[in-house]
Design a protein around this motif. Structure first.
Motif, PDB file in Angstrom:
ATOM      1  N   ALA A  48       1.437  11.294  -5.124  1.00  0.00           N
ATOM      2  CA  ALA A  48       1.520  10.317  -4.047  1.00  0.00           C
ATOM      3  C   ALA A  48       0.936  10.836  -2.740  1.00  0.00           C
ATOM      4  O   ALA A  48       0.583  10.042  -1.858  1.00  0.00           O
ATOM      5  CB  ALA A  48       2.975   9.890  -3.834  1.00  0.00           C
ATOM      6  N   ALA A  49       0.807  12.146  -2.614  1.00  0.00           N
ATOM      7  CA  ALA A  49       0.258  12.720  -1.384  1.00  0.00           C
ATOM      8  C   ALA A  49      -1.179  12.291  -1.150  1.00  0.00           C
ATOM      9  O   ALA A  49      -1.665  12.356  -0.013  1.00  0.00           O
ATOM     10  CB  ALA A  49       0.359  14.238  -1.427  1.00  0.00           C
ATOM     11  N   ASN A  50      -1.875  11.844  -2.192  1.00  0.00           N
ATOM     12  CA  ASN A  50      -3.268  11.416  -2.068  1.00  0.00           C
ATOM     13  C   ASN A  50      -3.430   9.902  -2.126  1.00  0.00           C
ATOM     14  O   ASN A  50      -4.551   9.399  -2.228  1.00  0.00           O
ATOM     15  CB  ASN A  50      -4.101  12.064  -3.172  1.00  0.00           C
ATOM     16  N   MET A  51      -2.311   9.188  -2.071  1.00  0.00           N
ATOM     17  CA  MET A  51      -2.336   7.724  -2.171  1.00  0.00           C
ATOM     18  C   MET A  51      -2.233   7.093  -0.790  1.00  0.00           C
ATOM     19  O   MET A  51      -1.640   7.663   0.134  1.00  0.00           O
ATOM     20  CB  MET A  51      -1.187   7.240  -3.063  1.00  0.00           C
ATOM     21  N   SER A  52      -2.802   5.899  -0.650  1.00  0.00           N
ATOM     22  CA  SER A  52      -2.590   5.109   0.565  1.00  0.00           C
ATOM     23  C   SER A  52      -1.150   4.625   0.590  1.00  0.00           C
ATOM     24  O   SER A  52      -0.472   4.584  -0.448  1.00  0.00           O
ATOM     25  CB  SER A  52      -3.533   3.908   0.595  1.00  0.00           C
ATOM     26  N   ILE A  53      -0.673   4.239   1.760  1.00  0.00           N
ATOM     27  CA  ILE A  53       0.703   3.750   1.839  1.00  0.00           C
ATOM     28  C   ILE A  53       0.863   2.474   1.006  1.00  0.00           C
ATOM     29  O   ILE A  53       1.907   2.252   0.386  1.00  0.00           O
ATOM     30  CB  ILE A  53       1.151   3.531   3.306  1.00  0.00           C
ATOM     31  N   GLU A  54      -0.185   1.655   0.946  1.00  0.00           N
ATOM     32  CA  GLU A  54      -0.096   0.424   0.146  1.00  0.00           C
ATOM     33  C   GLU A  54       0.056   0.752  -1.339  1.00  0.00           C
ATOM     34  O   GLU A  54       0.874   0.131  -2.041  1.00  0.00           O
ATOM     35  CB  GLU A  54      -1.341  -0.439   0.370  1.00  0.00           C
ATOM     36  N   ASP A  55      -0.691   1.738  -1.831  1.00  0.00           N
ATOM     37  CA  ASP A  55      -0.576   2.128  -3.236  1.00  0.00           C
ATOM     38  C   ASP A  55       0.775   2.784  -3.520  1.00  0.00           C
ATOM     39  O   ASP A  55       1.333   2.630  -4.607  1.00  0.00           O
ATOM     40  CB  ASP A  55      -1.715   3.066  -3.632  1.00  0.00           C
ATOM     41  N   ILE A  56       1.280   3.520  -2.541  1.00  0.00           N
ATOM     42  CA  ILE A  56       2.617   4.096  -2.699  1.00  0.00           C
ATOM     43  C   ILE A  56       3.650   2.989  -2.889  1.00  0.00           C
ATOM     44  O   ILE A  56       4.498   3.054  -3.784  1.00  0.00           O
ATOM     45  CB  ILE A  56       2.967   4.982  -1.489  1.00  0.00           C
ATOM     46  N   LEU A  57       3.577   1.943  -2.060  1.00  0.00           N
ATOM     47  CA  LEU A  57       4.547   0.849  -2.177  1.00  0.00           C
ATOM     48  C   LEU A  57       4.404   0.127  -3.518  1.00  0.00           C
ATOM     49  O   LEU A  57       5.405  -0.209  -4.159  1.00  0.00           O
ATOM     50  CB  LEU A  57       4.374  -0.141  -1.030  1.00  0.00           C
ATOM     51  N   LYS A  58       3.169  -0.098  -3.941  1.00  0.00           N
ATOM     52  CA  LYS A  58       2.940  -0.825  -5.189  1.00  0.00           C
ATOM     53  C   LYS A  58       3.426  -0.045  -6.403  1.00  0.00           C
ATOM     54  O   LYS A  58       3.702  -0.633  -7.456  1.00  0.00           O
ATOM     55  CB  LYS A  58       1.454  -1.163  -5.332  1.00  0.00           C
ATOM     56  N   ASN A  59       3.540   1.280  -6.267  1.00  0.00           N
ATOM     57  CA  ASN A  59       4.006   2.130  -7.364  1.00  0.00           C
ATOM     58  C   ASN A  59       5.377   2.733  -7.089  1.00  0.00           C
ATOM     59  O   ASN A  59       5.755   3.740  -7.694  1.00  0.00           O
ATOM     60  CB  ASN A  59       2.988   3.251  -7.610  1.00  0.00           C
ATOM     61  N   ALA A  60       6.124   2.105  -6.204  1.00  0.00           N
ATOM     62  CA  ALA A  60       7.387   2.686  -5.756  1.00  0.00           C
ATOM     63  C   ALA A  60       8.407   2.841  -6.887  1.00  0.00           C
ATOM     64  O   ALA A  60       9.289   3.703  -6.814  1.00  0.00           O
ATOM     65  CB  ALA A  60       7.990   1.826  -4.641  1.00  0.00           C
ATOM     66  N   ASP A  61       8.274   2.046  -7.942  1.00  0.00           N
ATOM     67  CA  ASP A  61       9.213   2.160  -9.054  1.00  0.00           C
ATOM     68  C   ASP A  61       9.017   3.452  -9.838  1.00  0.00           C
ATOM     69  O   ASP A  61       9.898   3.865 -10.594  1.00  0.00           O
ATOM     70  CB  ASP A  61       9.099   0.952  -9.990  1.00  0.00           C
ATOM     71  N   LYS A  62       7.872   4.115  -9.650  1.00  0.00           N
ATOM     72  CA  LYS A  62       7.563   5.339 -10.393  1.00  0.00           C
ATOM     73  C   LYS A  62       7.728   6.607  -9.545  1.00  0.00           C
ATOM     74  O   LYS A  62       7.580   7.709 -10.059  1.00  0.00           O
ATOM     75  CB  LYS A  62       6.126   5.299 -10.918  1.00  0.00           C
TER      76      LYS A  62
END
Length: 202
Positions: A48-62
């Motif tokens: 997640a350190a290399n993800m955008s905040i939007e991608d972090i939110l979209k994958n928050a279940d993982k």
């Protein structure tokens, strides 16, 4: 990549008398700063350190509860500050106004629906105006620091306007009078920014 606490685009006292300076300062410099630092700690050394905040939110279940809560807290507050303005209030225009009329029945109907979502959100959470998967405007709410981009809840989409209804957002000025705080929000809404968010979400 680490996330940075964004500067406010106005002074802490700029939204007086609707939002008081002391609340704004504590909310930004303590609450939002806390979510930012805890998000960075939660993602350090992970994918997640290399993800955008939007991608972090979209994958928050993982990504675990720490990323879910603090990622939501970081993003939600960033959006919140941006849709506020000392020159706010009034009414939207252009494509956003047209969409509010066609999708929600007009500005008064939007306000009624949004006020209800904010007032009836039990405990802590947020009220949202979103662009849903069909490209239509929709009003919803979420608990805690959840966000409609996350894969939780029943309503999903891209938030274009949000209102924080955690008690820390209003208690110093409004105490338990959440409806008064919700009403004050409409005096400081930055409709130009909401319209920009709408165009980007479309």
């Amino acid at each position: 990549m680490s996330f940075q606490l964004p500067d406010l685009p106005y002074a802490y006292d700029a939204l007086e008398p609707h939002f008081d300076a002391q609340t704004m300062e504590i909310h930004h410099s303590k609450h939002h700063a806390g979510y930012t630092s805890k998000l960075n700690a939660a993602i350090e050394g992970t994918d997640a350190a290399n993800m955008s905040i939007e991608d972090i939110l979209k994958n928050a279940d993982k990504l675990g509860a720490g990323v879910r809560n603090n990622g939501g807290g970081f993003y939600n507050h960033k959006l919140f500050w941006e849709v506020l303005s000392p020159n706010g209030g009034g009414a939207p225009s252009g494509a956003l106004a047209d969409a509010i009329n066609s999708d929600l029945g007009g500005l008064d109907a939007l306000k009624e629906s949004f006020n209800n979502a904010a007032a009836t959100r039990f405990g802590s959470g947020w009220a949202w105006l979103i662009v849903n998967s069909n490209g239509k405007l929709e009003v919803t709410s979420s608990p805690n620091q959840d966000n409609p981009m996350m894969p939780f809840g029943d309503v999903h989409g891209t938030p274009i306007m949000g209102l924080d209804v955690w008690e820390h957002a209003y208690y110093l000025k409004y105490q338990n009078r959440r409806p008064d705080y919700i009403s004050a929000f409409w005096n400081v809404v930055n409709w130009d920014k909401v319209a920009e968010n709408y165009a980007n979400a479309k």
